[in-house]
Write a protein that holds these residues in place. Structure first.
Motif, PDB file in Angstrom:
ATOM      1  N   VAL A 121       1.056  -1.331  -0.383  1.00 15.78           N
ATOM      2  CA  VAL A 121       0.240   0.068   0.200  1.00 15.78           C
ATOM      3  C   VAL A 121       1.014   1.485  -0.139  1.00 15.78           C
ATOM      4  O   VAL A 121       1.782   1.249   0.948  1.00 15.78           O
ATOM      5  N   LEU A 122       0.426   2.566  -0.238  1.00 10.12           N
ATOM      6  CA  LEU A 122       1.342   3.221  -1.139  1.00 10.12           C
ATOM      7  C   LEU A 122       0.008   4.238  -0.785  1.00 10.12           C
ATOM      8  O   LEU A 122      -0.402   4.943  -1.425  1.00 10.12           O
ATOM      9  N   ASP A 123      -0.169   5.045   0.593  1.00 14.06           N
ATOM     10  CA  ASP A 123      -1.025   5.578   1.243  1.00 14.06           C
ATOM     11  C   ASP A 123      -0.713   7.062   0.852  1.00 14.06           C
ATOM     12  O   ASP A 123       0.275   8.232   0.724  1.00 14.06           O
ATOM     13  N   ASN A 124      -1.557   7.688   1.298  1.00 18.70           N
ATOM     14  CA  ASN A 124      -1.736   9.370   1.656  1.00 18.70           C
ATOM     15  C   ASN A 124      -1.377   9.882  -0.198  1.00 18.70           C
ATOM     16  O   ASN A 124      -0.511  11.030  -0.502  1.00 18.70           O
ATOM     17  N   THR A 125      -2.257   9.165  -1.182  1.00 18.88           N
ATOM     18  CA  THR A 125      -1.491   9.485  -2.628  1.00 18.88           C
ATOM     19  C   THR A 125      -2.899  10.409  -3.271  1.00 18.88           C
ATOM     20  O   THR A 125      -2.845   8.569  -4.172  1.00 18.88           O
ATOM     21  N   GLU A 126      -2.598  11.020  -4.377  1.00 15.82           N
ATOM     22  CA  GLU A 126      -3.617  10.792  -4.855  1.00 15.82           C
ATOM     23  C   GLU A 126      -3.566  10.526  -6.433  1.00 15.82           C
ATOM     24  O   GLU A 126      -1.895  10.186  -6.482  1.00 15.82           O
ATOM     25  N   VAL A 127      -4.460  10.411  -7.729  1.00 20.82           N
ATOM     26  CA  VAL A 127      -3.981  10.081  -8.589  1.00 20.82           C
ATOM     27  C   VAL A 127      -2.606  10.357  -9.284  1.00 20.82           C
ATOM     28  O   VAL A 127      -1.751  10.043 -10.061  1.00 20.82           O
ATOM     29  N   HIS A 128      -3.190  11.728  -9.113  1.00 16.25           N
ATOM     30  CA  HIS A 128      -1.997  12.828 -10.332  1.00 16.25           C
ATOM     31  C   HIS A 128      -0.508  13.251  -9.877  1.00 16.25           C
ATOM     32  O   HIS A 128       0.504  12.816 -10.159  1.00 16.25           O
ATOM     33  N   SER A 129      -0.852  12.576  -8.080  1.00 13.92           N
ATOM     34  CA  SER A 129       0.633  12.889  -7.841  1.00 13.92           C
ATOM     35  C   SER A 129       1.198  11.328  -8.061  1.00 13.92           C
ATOM     36  O   SER A 129       2.773  11.679  -8.254  1.00 13.92           O
ATOM     37  N   PHE A 130       0.791   9.897  -8.201  1.00 14.75           N
ATOM     38  CA  PHE A 130       0.869   9.030  -8.372  1.00 14.75           C
ATOM     39  C   PHE A 130       1.965   9.029  -9.816  1.00 14.75           C
ATOM     40  O   PHE A 130       3.238   8.811  -9.821  1.00 14.75           O
ATOM     41  N   PHE A 131       1.275   9.619 -10.909  1.00 18.77           N
ATOM     42  CA  PHE A 131       2.245  10.151 -12.454  1.00 18.77           C
ATOM     43  C   PHE A 131       3.213  10.779 -11.590  1.00 18.77           C
ATOM     44  O   PHE A 131       4.205  10.814 -12.645  1.00 18.77           O
ATOM     45  N   GLN A 132       3.027  12.430 -11.284  1.00 22.36           N
ATOM     46  CA  GLN A 132       4.343  13.127 -11.005  1.00 22.36           C
ATOM     47  C   GLN A 132       5.037  12.332 -10.730  1.00 22.36           C
ATOM     48  O   GLN A 132       6.622  12.341 -10.709  1.00 22.36           O
ATOM     49  N   LEU A 133       4.959  11.644  -9.717  1.00 16.93           N
ATOM     50  CA  LEU A 133       6.412  10.948  -8.942  1.00 16.93           C
ATOM     51  C   LEU A 133       6.673   9.879  -9.783  1.00 16.93           C
ATOM     52  O   LEU A 133       8.248   9.516 -10.148  1.00 16.93           O
ATOM     53  N   LEU A 134       6.219   8.834 -10.052  1.00 18.19           N
ATOM     54  CA  LEU A 134       6.724   8.153 -11.592  1.00 18.19           C
ATOM     55  C   LEU A 134       7.356   8.514 -12.617  1.00 18.19           C
ATOM     56  O   LEU A 134       8.517   7.717 -12.593  1.00 18.19           O
ATOM     57  N   ASN A 135       7.184   9.278 -12.706  1.00 15.73           N
ATOM     58  CA  ASN A 135       7.072  10.721 -14.007  1.00 15.73           C
ATOM     59  C   ASN A 135       9.165  10.610 -13.864  1.00 15.73           C
ATOM     60  O   ASN A 135       9.884  10.378 -14.691  1.00 15.73           O
ATOM     61  N   LEU A 136       9.531  11.219 -12.070  1.00 15.06           N
ATOM     62  CA  LEU A 136      10.063  11.769 -12.049  1.00 15.06           C
ATOM     63  C   LEU A 136      11.091  10.777 -12.014  1.00 15.06           C
ATOM     64  O   LEU A 136      12.692  10.368 -12.380  1.00 15.06           O
ATOM     65  N   GLN A 137      11.049   9.109 -12.170  1.00 10.20           N
ATOM     66  CA  GLN A 137      11.772   7.627 -11.544  1.00 10.20           C
ATOM     67  C   GLN A 137      11.440   7.517 -13.338  1.00 10.20           C
ATOM     68  O   GLN A 137      12.927   6.336 -13.578  1.00 10.20           O
ATOM     69  N   MET A 138      11.566   7.888 -14.317  1.00  6.30           N
ATOM     70  CA  MET A 138      11.568   6.962 -15.419  1.00  6.30           C
ATOM     71  C   MET A 138      12.997   6.632 -15.877  1.00  6.30           C
ATOM     72  O   MET A 138      13.407   6.536 -16.821  1.00  6.30           O
ATOM     73  N   PRO A 139      13.410   8.545 -15.505  1.00  7.03           N
ATOM     74  CA  PRO A 139      14.527   8.646 -16.973  1.00  7.03           C
ATOM     75  C   PRO A 139      15.452   7.544 -16.800  1.00  7.03           C
ATOM     76  O   PRO A 139      16.686   7.225 -17.101  1.00  7.03           O
ATOM     77  N   GLU A 140      15.845   7.595 -15.221  1.00  8.72           N
ATOM     78  CA  GLU A 140      16.762   6.309 -14.282  1.00  8.72           C
ATOM     79  C   GLU A 140      16.597   4.922 -14.315  1.00  8.72           C
ATOM     80  O   GLU A 140      17.324   4.407 -14.614  1.00  8.72           O
ATOM     81  N   ALA A 141      14.964   4.892 -14.826  1.00  8.72           N
ATOM     82  CA  ALA A 141      14.657   3.382 -14.565  1.00  8.72           C
ATOM     83  C   ALA A 141      14.704   2.701 -16.579  1.00  8.72           C
ATOM     84  O   ALA A 141      15.916   1.927 -16.691  1.00  8.72           O
ATOM     85  N   GLU A 142      14.581   3.976 -17.464  1.00  5.46           N
ATOM     86  CA  GLU A 142      14.770   3.800 -18.634  1.00  5.46           C
ATOM     87  C   GLU A 142      16.339   3.557 -19.247  1.00  5.46           C
ATOM     88  O   GLU A 142      17.008   2.799 -19.580  1.00  5.46           O
ATOM     89  N   ARG A 143      17.259   4.389 -18.784  1.00  8.64           N
ATOM     90  CA  ARG A 143      18.680   3.765 -18.375  1.00  8.64           C
ATOM     91  C   ARG A 143      19.545   2.890 -17.994  1.00  8.64           C
ATOM     92  O   ARG A 143      20.336   2.604 -18.207  1.00  8.64           O
ATOM     93  N   ARG A 144      19.404   2.637 -16.167  1.00  7.03           N
ATOM     94  CA  ARG A 144      19.416   1.723 -15.988  1.00  7.03           C
ATOM     95  C   ARG A 144      18.656   0.511 -16.635  1.00  7.03           C
ATOM     96  O   ARG A 144      19.720  -1.302 -16.468  1.00  7.03           O
ATOM     97  N   LEU A 145      17.764   0.115 -17.377  1.00  6.53           N
ATOM     98  CA  LEU A 145      17.046  -1.357 -17.410  1.00  6.53           C
ATOM     99  C   LEU A 145      17.740  -2.099 -18.579  1.00  6.53           C
ATOM    100  O   LEU A 145      18.229  -3.327 -17.770  1.00  6.53           O
ATOM    101  N   GLN A 146      18.267  -1.713 -19.790  1.00  8.41           N
ATOM    102  CA  GLN A 146      19.101  -2.477 -20.663  1.00  8.41           C
ATOM    103  C   GLN A 146      20.570  -2.805 -20.326  1.00  8.41           C
ATOM    104  O   GLN A 146      20.524  -4.319 -19.815  1.00  8.41           O
ATOM    105  N   GLY A 147      21.392  -2.483 -19.511  1.00  8.43           N
ATOM    106  CA  GLY A 147      22.553  -2.902 -18.744  1.00  8.43           C
ATOM    107  C   GLY A 147      22.231  -3.446 -17.431  1.00  8.43           C
ATOM    108  O   GLY A 147      23.279  -4.771 -17.410  1.00  8.43           O
ATOM    109  N   SER A 148      21.091  -3.760 -16.682  1.00  9.04           N
ATOM    110  CA  SER A 148      20.759  -4.615 -15.666  1.00  9.04           C
ATOM    111  C   SER A 148      20.370  -5.652 -16.023  1.00  9.04           C
ATOM    112  O   SER A 148      20.803  -6.587 -15.171  1.00  9.04           O
ATOM    113  N   VAL A 149      19.540  -5.855 -17.037  1.00  7.40           N
ATOM    114  CA  VAL A 149      19.267  -7.033 -16.654  1.00  7.40           C
ATOM    115  C   VAL A 149      20.117  -8.098 -18.457  1.00  7.40           C
ATOM    116  O   VAL A 149      20.358  -9.085 -17.735  1.00  7.40           O
ATOM    117  N   ASN A 150      21.289  -7.130 -19.482  1.00  6.29           N
ATOM    118  CA  ASN A 150      22.412  -7.967 -19.668  1.00  6.29           C
ATOM    119  C   ASN A 150      23.295  -8.667 -18.401  1.00  6.29           C
ATOM    120  O   ASN A 150      23.522  -9.224 -18.063  1.00  6.29           O
TER     121      ASN A 150
END
Length: 434
Positions: free
Chosen positions: A252-281
């Motif tokens: 459970v991630l509480d105290n979180t509005e729908v829009h806040s969830f996507f704002q926080l998720l968007n902040l993490q996307m660049p780093e997640a995309e950068r790390r993905l392929q290297g981590s899988v390999n």
């Protein structure tokens, strides 16, 4: 690791499924989307004797004697007397909804990411946000698209595109729950194969609870980590969080509005995309080609979280013998790193690693159990609740802050082990809390 990084990593690897309910539609429509009861009350106005019907089903100041699907069945019977269909009338109201307000965080995510969406909403608001050209809207009663789309929306309870197939009344729910349909099979598959985020949804739906219970049995038998998140706009007590984790494997991630969830998720996307392929390999080389992670890599706090996420990305179970062997080496190396001169940050890293894995995986009966407990004992007996030479205050803070997020059964397991192996007061203080 941030839970949002884990979700972003799933999105980057095309393994994210959103599960949306009424709360999502309310959020993106400026709160103009009706509640389920509000919708039924409005349809009552079309019955031959609307006042009597509404009073009988929805008495002021108290709960009605019927569940909402049963109330819908009664309304349906009354509307038929006037030659009307409850499905058509509801579809007509819902079809008039449109997105409203600042939904930029949601549209930013949907405009570039591949995602599956399962919804019990009848509306097409998510399709509007994702733009029709990039989206397949899949509805019972209509042909299943054969082409690929970046966003796939599965309307498991039907949509306004096919009113007669919407799940509204108790008869509809009975057929849906007891039928073996393409949508029930697809939903089960999506739960097993993706990280699932529940937005604007209640666990009260009987069919949803049955599917989640089935998923939990699968996850336990395969010892995979909990991959379902419930986003709640209101605070949820630890007892309820423990219930969700125990019964459905939900974090459970509480105290979180729908829009806040996507704002926080968007902040993490660049780093997640950068790390993905290297981590899988890297994880493929370590698991299948006998490579080992370097000490330099394991000195970095985020390395462990990347490792766990990449295990899921290549479709392996945490309980796979090769994975357990690898995790044992990783944890052993991290313990060795805590014993180097000036390695105080390594103690905090180790504590956070151990708290994290205990928050996503039920440890008892898995082959990683003994390795984990030995590491937890080392971590907790080298920490102090205040500053003291030779002990880590940051490790204590990490355990103390994250202990409530540890799965309840794991808290009991760790507490029993710590109490039997040490009398160290700060270790006992942590395991006896929450």
């Amino acid at each position: 690791m941030s839970d949002y990084f884990e979700i972003a990593y799933a999105a980057a690897s095309d393994r994210l499924c959103l599960f949306t309910g009424t709360g999502f539609s309310k959020a993106v429509s400026g709160n103009s989307a009706p509640s389920w009861q509000g919708l039924l009350e409005s349809v009552c106005a079309l019955a031959p004797d609307p006042t009597t019907l509404k009073t009988a089903l929805f008495p002021a100041g108290t709960h009605g004697v019927l569940a909402l699907d049963e109330a819908a069945q009664v309304i349906s019977i009354e509307l038929v007397k006037s030659g009307k269909s409850i499905h058509d009338e509801i579809a007509a109201q819902i079809a008039s909804l449109s997105v409203s307000g600042d939904n930029s965080a949601i549209t930013s995510f949907l405009s570039t990411k591949s995602v599956k969406v399962v919804t019990t909403n009848y509306d097409k608001l998510l399709e509007e946000l994702a733009t029709p050209a990039a989206c397949h809207s899949i509805t019972p009663g209509l042909p299943i698209p054969r082409s690929q789309a970046r966003v796939e929306v599965y309307h498991v309870h039907g949509s306004v595109d096919s009113p007669s197939n919407m799940v509204v009344t108790s008869d509809d729910y009975f057929r849906f729950i007891n039928g073996e349909s393409y949508f029930s099979r697809k939903l089960s598959t999506l739960l097993h194969e993706n990280t699932v985020v529940i937005l604007g949804y209640s666990l009260g739906d009987t069919n949803l609870k049955a599917i989640l219970s089935s998923y939990k049995g699968f996850s336990r038998s395969h010892s995979i980590s909990s991959n379902i998140f419930l986003i709640s706009r209101s605070p949820i007590t630890q007892h309820i969080k423990d219930y969700y984790a125990h019964c459905y494997g939900i974090r459970v991630l509480d105290n979180t509005e729908v829009h806040s969830f996507f704002q926080l998720l968007n902040l993490q996307m660049p780093e997640a995309e950068r790390r993905l392929q290297g981590s899988v390999n890297d994880i493929r080389n370590v698991i299948f080609n006998s490579f080992e992670f370097t000490r330099e890599y394991l000195r970095i706090e985020t390395s462990f979280f990347e490792i766990v996420a990449s295990i899921a990305a290549i479709g392996l179970s945490i309980n796979d013998d090769r994975v357990v062997k690898m995790l044992g080496k990783v944890i052993s190396t991290k313990i060795a790193l805590t014993q180097e001169n000036g390695a105080w940050n390594q103690y905090a890293h180790l504590a956070r690693w151990l708290a994290y894995i205990a928050s996503i995986l039920e440890l008892k009966g898995t082959s990683i159990e003994s390795t984990y407990l030995a590491a937890a004992l080392h971590s907790m007996t080298t920490m102090r609740s205040d500053y003291y030479v030779g002990y880590s205050w940051h490790a204590y803070s990490s355990w103390s802050n994250r202990w409530p997020n540890v799965i309840a059964s794991n808290r009991g397991l760790i507490r029993t082990h710590i109490e039997s192996q040490t009398s160290w007061p700060d270790a006992l203080k942590v395991v006896r809390s929450a």
